[in-house]
Design an enzyme around this catalytic site. Structure first.
Site, mmCIF file in Angstrom:
data_model
loop_
_atom_site.group_PDB
_atom_site.id
_atom_site.type_symbol
_atom_site.label_atom_id
_atom_site.label_comp_id
_atom_site.label_asym_id
_atom_site.label_seq_id
_atom_site.Cartn_x
_atom_site.Cartn_y
_atom_site.Cartn_z
ATOM 1 N N CYS A 137 55.884 -1.168 -4.457
ATOM 2 C CA CYS A 137 57.222 -1.762 -4.548
ATOM 3 C C CYS A 137 57.335 -2.991 -3.638
ATOM 4 O O CYS A 137 56.715 -3.992 -3.897
ATOM 5 C CB CYS A 137 58.268 -0.684 -4.243
ATOM 6 S SG CYS A 137 59.907 -1.111 -4.858
ATOM 7 N N GLU B 28 54.266 7.837 -4.422
ATOM 8 C CA GLU B 28 54.550 8.719 -3.270
ATOM 9 C C GLU B 28 55.848 9.507 -3.468
ATOM 10 O O GLU B 28 56.091 10.487 -2.777
ATOM 11 C CB GLU B 28 54.581 7.895 -1.970
ATOM 12 C CG GLU B 28 55.876 7.171 -1.649
ATOM 13 C CD GLU B 28 56.125 5.929 -2.490
ATOM 14 O OE1 GLU B 28 55.438 5.730 -3.513
ATOM 15 O OE2 GLU B 28 57.041 5.162 -2.142
ATOM 16 N N HIS C 107 56.651 4.180 -7.835
ATOM 17 C CA HIS C 107 56.422 4.894 -6.573
ATOM 18 C C HIS C 107 55.630 6.185 -6.751
ATOM 19 O O HIS C 107 56.222 7.243 -6.971
ATOM 20 C CB HIS C 107 57.772 5.262 -5.959
ATOM 21 C CG HIS C 107 58.516 4.099 -5.400
ATOM 22 N ND1 HIS C 107 58.344 3.652 -4.113
ATOM 23 C CD2 HIS C 107 59.446 3.288 -5.954
ATOM 24 C CE1 HIS C 107 59.127 2.618 -3.897
ATOM 25 N NE2 HIS C 107 59.808 2.367 -4.990
#
Lengths: 220, 81
Positions: free
Chosen positions: A84, A194, A192
Site C-alpha cells: 500500500c 498482512e 494487504h
C-alpha cells in the site's frame, strides 16, 4: 531470517505486518524511520499515510534516514516488500516503475478484493499456484497504478506483474495490483496480505505470501 | 528576492478524474467547458535576484521533489519581490 518493519510517522499497518512475521517465527523488529537499517534480510514498508501523504503519497518518506541506502541494498539483492503506502514509497524511490494516482472514481476504497496470482516465480509468491485467485483486502485512495505503454510492455516481457485485480477497483493500468522490479527482489502491491493472514479475521490467503518469503530463505 | 509560482498538473495523456467531476458539476450549473484539469499550486521564495539562476534552482526542485515527472508536468512564473 531477520526482518525489519519500517515505522514512519503515519504508518498504520506496521503492527499487523510485525505480528504476521512474528507469529511465523521470524526474528522481526520495528525500525523507526529516523534510524539506520542494519542487518535484516527483509525490509518491509508498511501501509499507512507516511508524513500525512503531503505533496504526494510517499514523496517525503523517501528522504527517511532508514531509506538512505535502500537503492544500494536493493541492488545487492536485499528483499523489500512494500504494501500500500509502501508501494507508493517504492515508486517515489524509483525502485519500482510507474506511479500511483487517485482512484478513478475518486473514492477511498476499503473492501475485500479478489486478485489473480500471475507470477509464482518470485521470493514472495512461490507458495501460490499460477492463476490462483486470492482474497486480500484493499484500503486506499491512491491505488490507481499508472505506467506508460513502453513501461507496461517491459513489465509484461519481464514477468514483473505479480498480482492482477480480478475486478479492477481503481482504474489501474492492465489491472495491475502488484509488481516486482526486474530482478524480482522488490515487490510493491496495493492490497494487504498482512490483513488476510489469520482465519479469525476472515481470511488467511495472505499468509502464503509471508510463507513464500520464509521458504525462499530456507532454500537459499 | 524572487518568488516562483509553480503549477503542477497531470500530463494531458493521464485521466484527471477530479477535473472530470468538476467539469460535470459546472455543467449542472449550465456552465459548459471543453476541459477542466485540477492541479497543485506551489510558491517558493528564493534569496536570488537573477531570474535565470532562480529558474535553474526551481527546475532542480521540481525534478527532484516537487513534481513526479512520470505523471505530472509543471509551469513556473517568476516575480521579483
Amino acid at each position: 531470517m531477520k526482518a525489519g518493519v519500517i515505522v514512519f510517522p503515519g504508518s498504520n499497518c506496521d503492527i499487523d505486518a510485525f505480528k504476521v512475521l512474528n507469529n511465523l517465527g521470524v526474528d522481526v523488529k520495528y525500525i523507526w524511520h529516523d534510524d539506520k537499517i542494519d542487518n535484516v534480510d527483509l525490509i518491509l514498508l508498511p501501509g499507512g499515510f507516511s508524513y500525512g501523504d503531503y505533496l504526494r503519497c510517499g514523496a517525503i518518506a523517501r528522504f527517511a534516514k532508514a531509506l538512505e541506502n535502500i537503492n544500494e541494498e536493493i541492488e545487492k539483492g536485499k528483499l523489500v516488500l512494500g504494501i500500500c503506502n509502501g508501494f507508493q514509497i517504492l515508486t517515489e524511490l524509483k525502485a519500482l516503475k510507474g506511479a500511483l494516482l487517485r482512484n478513478k472514481n475518486l473514492n477511498f476504497i476499503c473492501s475485500d478484493c479478489n486478485l489473480i496470482v500471475e507470477n509464482t516465480n518470485t521470493p514472495f509468491t512461490n507458495q501460490f499456484t499460477k492463476g490462483e485467485i486470492v482474497n486480500f483486502p484493499i484500503a486506499h485512495g491512491e491505488g490507481n497504478y499508472y505506467i506508460d505503454d513502453e513501461g507496461l510492455k517491459e513489465l509484461i516481457a519481464n514477468n514483473q506483474i505479480v498480482f492482477r485485480y480480478k475486478n479492477n477497483p481503481n482504474g489501474s493500468v492492465n489491472d495491475i495490483a502488484g509488481i516486482t522490479n526486474k530482478r524480482g527482489n522488490v515487490l510493491g502491491m496495493m492490497p494487504h496480505p498482512e490483513r488476510a493472514a489469520d482465519i479469525l479475521l476472515g481470511c488467511e490467503d495472505g499468509l502464503k505470501l509471508f510463507k513464500s518469503i520464509l521458504s525462499y530463505f530456507k532454500e537459499a | 528576492m524572487i518568488k516562483a509560482y509553480i503549477d503542477v498538473t497531470l500530463k494531458k495523456s493521464i485521466l484527471d478524474p477530479q477535473g472530470t467531476a468538476v467539469k460535470k458539476g459546472l455543467e449542472k450549473l449550465g456552465l459548459y467547458s471543453e476541459d477542466v484539469r485540477i492541479g497543485k499550486h506551489i510558491e517558493v521564495v528564493l534569496n536570488e535576484n537573477n531570474v535565470d539562476a532562480a529558474r535553474e534552482k526551481i527546475d532542480e526542485m521540481c525534478r527532484k521533489l516537487l513534481v513526479n515527472q512520470e505523471v505530472e508536468i509543471y509551469t513556473v512564473r517568476f516575480e521579483v519581490i
